[in-house]
Design a protein around this motif. Structure first.
Motif, PDB file in Angstrom:
ATOM      1  N   LEU A 218       0.831  -1.079  -0.546  1.00 38.38           N
ATOM      2  CA  LEU A 218      -0.055   0.117  -0.359  1.00 38.38           C
ATOM      3  C   LEU A 218       0.991   1.283  -0.283  1.00 38.38           C
ATOM      4  CD1 LEU A 218      -2.465   1.727   0.512  1.00 38.38           C
ATOM      5  CD2 LEU A 218      -2.244   1.305   3.147  1.00 38.38           C
ATOM      6  N   GLU A 219       0.487   2.420  -0.715  1.00 38.16           N
ATOM      7  CA  GLU A 219       1.331   3.664  -0.964  1.00 38.16           C
ATOM      8  C   GLU A 219       0.085   4.303  -1.506  1.00 38.16           C
ATOM      9  OE1 GLU A 219       4.783   4.508  -3.279  1.00 38.16           O
ATOM     10  OE2 GLU A 219       4.871   2.533  -3.512  1.00 38.16           O
ATOM     11  N   TRP A 220       0.184   5.152   0.233  1.00 35.93           N
ATOM     12  CA  TRP A 220      -1.364   5.974  -0.284  1.00 35.93           C
ATOM     13  C   TRP A 220      -1.343   7.191   0.008  1.00 35.93           C
ATOM     14  CZ3 TRP A 220      -4.189   9.528   3.058  1.00 35.93           C
ATOM     15  CH2 TRP A 220      -4.941   9.758   2.294  1.00 35.93           C
ATOM     16  N   ARG A 263      -8.751  11.215   6.846  1.00 35.58           N
ATOM     17  CA  ARG A 263      -7.560  10.403   8.337  1.00 35.58           C
ATOM     18  C   ARG A 263      -8.028   9.694   8.637  1.00 35.58           C
ATOM     19  NH1 ARG A 263      -9.989  15.263  13.271  1.00 35.58           N
ATOM     20  NH2 ARG A 263      -8.153  13.895  14.294  1.00 35.58           N
ATOM     21  N   ALA A 264      -8.904   8.982   8.380  1.00 38.16           N
ATOM     22  CA  ALA A 264      -8.848   7.470   8.637  1.00 38.16           C
ATOM     23  C   ALA A 264      -8.287   6.170   7.865  1.00 38.16           C
ATOM     24  CB  ALA A 264     -10.755   6.931   8.287  1.00 38.16           C
ATOM     25  N   PRO A 265      -8.369   6.891   6.196  1.00 44.89           N
ATOM     26  CA  PRO A 265      -7.457   6.318   5.183  1.00 44.89           C
ATOM     27  C   PRO A 265      -6.194   6.239   5.661  1.00 44.89           C
ATOM     28  CG  PRO A 265      -8.310   8.280   4.133  1.00 44.89           C
ATOM     29  CD  PRO A 265      -9.490   7.596   5.946  1.00 44.89           C
ATOM     30  N   MET A 266      -5.395   7.288   5.722  1.00 45.03           N
ATOM     31  CA  MET A 266      -4.162   7.769   6.432  1.00 45.03           C
ATOM     32  C   MET A 266      -4.170   6.989   7.049  1.00 45.03           C
ATOM     33  SD  MET A 266      -1.905   9.846   6.563  1.00 45.03           S
ATOM     34  CE  MET A 266      -1.603  11.342   5.530  1.00 45.03           C
ATOM     35  N   LYS A 267      -4.689   6.941   8.567  1.00 49.43           N
ATOM     36  CA  LYS A 267      -5.078   5.937   9.683  1.00 49.43           C
ATOM     37  C   LYS A 267      -4.542   4.694   9.311  1.00 49.43           C
ATOM     38  CE  LYS A 267      -6.137   8.561  13.585  1.00 49.43           C
ATOM     39  NZ  LYS A 267      -7.807   9.194  14.151  1.00 49.43           N
ATOM     40  N   ASN A 272      -0.870  -0.340   8.528  1.00 50.73           N
ATOM     41  CA  ASN A 272       0.291  -1.096   7.685  1.00 50.73           C
ATOM     42  C   ASN A 272       1.790  -0.925   7.591  1.00 50.73           C
ATOM     43  OD1 ASN A 272      -0.918  -3.323   5.501  1.00 50.73           O
ATOM     44  ND2 ASN A 272       0.298  -1.902   4.513  1.00 50.73           N
ATOM     45  N   ASP A 273       1.820   0.169   7.783  1.00 50.94           N
ATOM     46  CA  ASP A 273       3.662   0.042   7.348  1.00 50.94           C
ATOM     47  C   ASP A 273       3.532  -0.655   8.889  1.00 50.94           C
ATOM     48  OD1 ASP A 273       3.607   1.204   4.781  1.00 50.94           O
ATOM     49  OD2 ASP A 273       3.888   3.494   5.969  1.00 50.94           O
ATOM     50  N   VAL A 274       3.665   0.195  10.238  1.00 50.03           N
ATOM     51  CA  VAL A 274       3.653  -0.556  11.315  1.00 50.03           C
ATOM     52  C   VAL A 274       3.180  -2.078  11.104  1.00 50.03           C
ATOM     53  CG1 VAL A 274       3.688  -0.415  13.313  1.00 50.03           C
ATOM     54  CG2 VAL A 274       2.959   1.807  12.387  1.00 50.03           C
ATOM     55  N   PHE A 275       2.399  -3.150  10.729  1.00 52.67           N
ATOM     56  CA  PHE A 275       2.760  -3.689  11.121  1.00 52.67           C
ATOM     57  C   PHE A 275       3.483  -4.970  10.152  1.00 52.67           C
ATOM     58  CE2 PHE A 275      -2.219  -4.258  11.757  1.00 52.67           C
ATOM     59  CZ  PHE A 275      -2.421  -4.524  13.216  1.00 52.67           C
ATOM     60  N   ILE A 276       3.690  -4.237   9.510  1.00 49.29           N
ATOM     61  CA  ILE A 276       5.226  -4.304   8.253  1.00 49.29           C
ATOM     62  C   ILE A 276       6.450  -5.032   9.435  1.00 49.29           C
ATOM     63  CG2 ILE A 276       6.422  -3.520   6.442  1.00 49.29           C
ATOM     64  CD1 ILE A 276       4.226  -3.184   4.616  1.00 49.29           C
TER      65      ILE A 276
END
Length: 784
Positions: A218-220, A263-267, A272-276
């Motif tokens: 994911l690259e949001w 704000r919600a999609p940013m979170k 997702n990044d932190v889970f990686i």
């Protein structure tokens, strides 16, 4: 009183009017996914090796479990400060504190956090209490973020800048650990900047997530400026009157303004990044444990160190302890050399028995070099059927692509302890004679040391490292000096293997290029001595590398082989182990596949189907192909059978690191759309065209020219039978590796029109493609 560690992973995001942090409880993550491993029973003990989540769970199950992991998300904007105080309390609670008789400290793991996130956290803590409004605070945070990003391209200025130094030294309430630095993902590639200085290129978290087979690539980014947020920019004088198109062209993605809808999609993106990061920790938990145990035992901080840096710090620690000197008393020095004569380098016990090799030795003793670069010395030598290349950096034979299979004829059932007993005299085995800790052993046995250091101390340390590692490796005790024996052996191996490299590094404290030559030149000559002796006794050497050789050994010659090698070990003062190969398949000296008798397959280079996860610096490129090649050579399994039996679509996927000067375009039928730069895809008969487009020139390059692909950035649970894979493509890719080996033709072979010879590529095109190879090898017993 005990020290207990809380382990969190985190990520920070900053926009002009927005600041957020996502924190995940690593221990909870590890517990929830503790069953995602491969279990092996070794020596009566259960061993668990973590595997990627998708190899155990469906995507639905992964998401369900992720939703249960403890996670905290805080954000503030210029219009909403409701979480500000809660966030401050959370950060303050990260500070070391006592609970009953235990001291609780917190480790915070990030990706590139040592160069960005920890600075932003320091900035937040510095200005949070003195900013009148969150608008002022967000403005300062954004200015700092931009400053950090701009200065990271100039390392010298970044470290000298007073504000950056203040942020760097700010006492955070937690221990920051950068996963990017641990795996040296900040130094995956290198180049030269405008000043002619060497600079390093890193590997992004997104590209790394492909290596660990993460389901969501994911690259949001904030959607283009539209009617929802247009008014925010119109209220700013510099943007007033500009159109949507002009604003989107002018404003960088990190200068965009946050609105409630985003704000919600940013979170979700941050989470997702932190889970990686959590998943990297889970898959490589031993790397984390290694650094923690070494830091605790030797009282040094290794938590943010790559393996190379671990070696540097431990060597400095060990040499200071052995010498009784403080580091400042011996570091910062090196021995300069202008010219180096091989006559000063070559040991007295180097000798040969044949006239050509005796002449060769006398000739190279006259060699004088001024550097230890690859090109400073390089010569070819022929012994028996094999041509060897001897160079400053190491020895290797010039091996053609080939398949070598041991001939095992049994008179009785194989004996597990000594397979030779059960073989007939006509049997032969490919034996890998592996010289143990070759370069360190040479340094210890021959007292090779940098001239500016104490030779006695240096060689004593080398021998201690080598012997302690061997003892740890074979110890029956689970712990040595408080460190698990396997981890200690691994750590000492890291230190030992790095020392030779540091001898030739002009920035190292042990730099002495004459010492480098004493190690490499004598090491190679010793190996050539062994090869000469074996060939004189009709024992064929089929391959040789810097620290070992592979021989074709008939049972009738085993006693002679043992006699020759044992005598060689006495003469050279070295040690070695032997491995028995049933198969040895190589493309070249650096890429091969082998199988020890009674053991699993082993690999070097591109033949390893798991290379992408064993070395995160490597790229991810259709691992099913390497698996099909392995099955073909080791188990006589048809390539298509491997392809058709596969169940993991990610094994068919490819990716390519796309520079920021490009954007990615995907065309399916009449529909064309822009995609994120990091793309995961596989070749499909019903796919579309994927290409990268130069932002400036608009030049187009297809990412898989001539084939259609399907993008798979987000994995789902669709059955692999519904993916419409183009199996012919992967079949052909496998045979690009198989054909040169089975035909014994290197693709690099050049043709000669005057002699009527064709190039390797032309010959492979004519004879390759998975046809019958039998007629080409009627007189070659190794390929029966």
């Amino acid at each position: 009183m005990a020290v207990k560690i809380r382990q969190y992973a985190y990520d920070v995001e900053v926009l002009p009017n927005y600041f957020s942090i996502t924190v995940v409880d690593v221990s909870d993550y590890l517990n929830i996914f503790s069953d995602c491993c491969k279990i092996k029973i070794k020596k009566g003990k259960e061993s668990k090796k973590p595997i990627p989540l998708v190899e155990k769970l469906t995507v639905k199950e992964i998401i369900e479990r992720l939703d249960k992991v403890k996670c905290w998300q805080f954000d503030i904007t210029d219009y909403d400060d409701s979480q500000h105080l809660t966030f401050m309390k959370f950060i303050n609670d990260l500070a070391p504190h006592k609970v009953r008789n235990d001291t609780i400290i917190t480790y915070m793991y990030g990706f590139n956090s040592a160069s960005y996130d920890k600075f932003m956290m320091a900035c937040f803590l510095m200005y949070s209490g003195i900013s009148d409004t969150t608008k002022d605070l967000c403005k300062k945070l954004h200015e700092t973020s931009k400053n950090i990003i701009e200065l990271q391209g100039d390392r010298e200025t970044f470290y000298k800048d007073y504000y950056m130094k203040t942020l760097r030294d700010y006492p955070l309430p937690y221990k920051d650990i950068d996963v990017m630095k641990i795996f040296a993902l900040n130094k995956v590639g290198s180049g030269t900047n405008e000043k002619g200085e060497k600079v390093y290129f890193g590997k992004s978290l997104k590209q790394t997530s492909i290596n660990i087979k993460w389901y969501e690539l994911l690259e949001w980014e904030l959607p283009p400026i539209n009617e929802k947020d247009y008014h925010l920019y119109q209220s700013r004088p510099r943007y007033k009157g500009l159109t949507y198109e002009q604003l989107n062209e002018l404003i960088d993605k990190w200068d965009r303004l946050m609105i409630e809808d985003y704000r919600a999609p940013m979170k979700h993106y941050n989470k997702n990044d932190v889970f990686i990061v959590c998943e990297i920790i889970r898959l490589f938990i031993d790397e984390i444990r290694l650094r923690y145990n070494l830091s605790k035992t030797y009282e040094v901080d290794l938590m943010n160190s790559s393996r190379s840096n671990v070696a540097n710090i431990l060597f400095k620690k060990f040499y200071s302890d052995f010498s009784g000197l403080r580091p400042e008393q011996w570091t910062g020095k090196k021995t300069e050399r202008t010219t180096m004569s091989f006559k000063r380098v070559i040991f007295d016990n180097v000798s040969f028995k044949t006239k050509p090799m005796q002449d060769y030795l006398e000739r190279i003793k006259k060699t004088v070099v001024s550097s230890v670069s690859k090109d400073s010395f390089k010569e070819n030598i022929v012994i028996g059927k094999l041509t060897y290349t001897m160079a400053t950096g190491g020895l290797h034979s010039q091996d053609p692509p080939r398949k070598l299979v041991s001939k095992l004829e049994y008179t009785d059932l194989p004996d597990d302890k000594n397979i030779w007993i059960s073989l007939t005299d006509n049997s032969y085995i490919y034996v890998h004679f592996d010289i143990a800790s070759f370069y360190p052993s040479l340094m210890g046995a021959y007292r090779i040391a940098p001239e500016h250091l104490d030779i006695g101390v240096f060689t004593k340390l080398i021998n201690w490292l080598k012997n302690t590692r061997v003892e740890a490796k074979h110890s029956k005790e689970d712990f040595i000096d408080g460190i698990p024996r396997d981890l200690l052996a691994q750590a000492l191996k890291i230190v030992i293997n790095s020392i030779y490299g540091k001898l030739g590094d002009e920035n190292s404290d042990i730099c002495d290029r004459l010492a480098v030559l004493k190690v490499t030149i004598n090491g190679q000559l010793f190996v050539l001595m062994l090869c000469e002796e074996l060939e004189m006794n009709n024992i064929e050497v089929v391959s040789a590398n810097t620290d070992g050789i592979v021989v074709k050994l008939y049972k009738k010659d085993k006693a002679k082989f043992d006699e020759i090698t044992q005598n060689w070990l006495k003469v050279t003062k070295l040690g070695a182990d032997s491995e028995l190969f049933s198969h040895y398949i190589d493309r070249d000296i650096n890429n091969y596949l082998f199988k020890e008798i009674g053991k699993d397959a082993g690999y070097k280079g591109d033949f390893n189907p798991k290379l992408y996860i064993e070395d995160l610096q490597k790229g991810y490129n259709q691992p099913i192909v390497a698996q099909a090649v392995e099955n073909y050579f080791l188990y006589d399994k048809p390539v298509l059978e491997t392809l058709y039996e596969a169940t993991d679509i990610l094994d068919f996927c490819k990716t390519q690191n796309i520079g920021r000067q490009f954007h990615v375009r995907f065309t399916y039928g009449t529909d064309t759309k822009e995609l994120q730069r990091n793309v995961r895809f596989y070749v499909s008969k019903s796919g579309g065209i994927l290409c990268k487009v130069n932002n400036t020139t608009q030049g187009i390059n297809n990412l898989c020219a001539g084939y259609r692909v399907k993008v798979l950035n987000t994995l789902d649970d669709k059955a692999i039978t519904e993916r419409d894979i183009d199996f012919e493509y992967y079949y052909n890719e496998a045979y690009k590796i198989i054909d040169p080996i089975m035909l014994g033709i290197s693709p690099n072979l050049k043709g000669d029109k005057s002699k009527g010879t064709k190039s390797g590529k032309a010959l492979l095109k004519k004879y390759g493609g998975g046809g019958s190879y039998a007629t080409l090898f009627d007189d070659n017993e190794d390929n029966d």
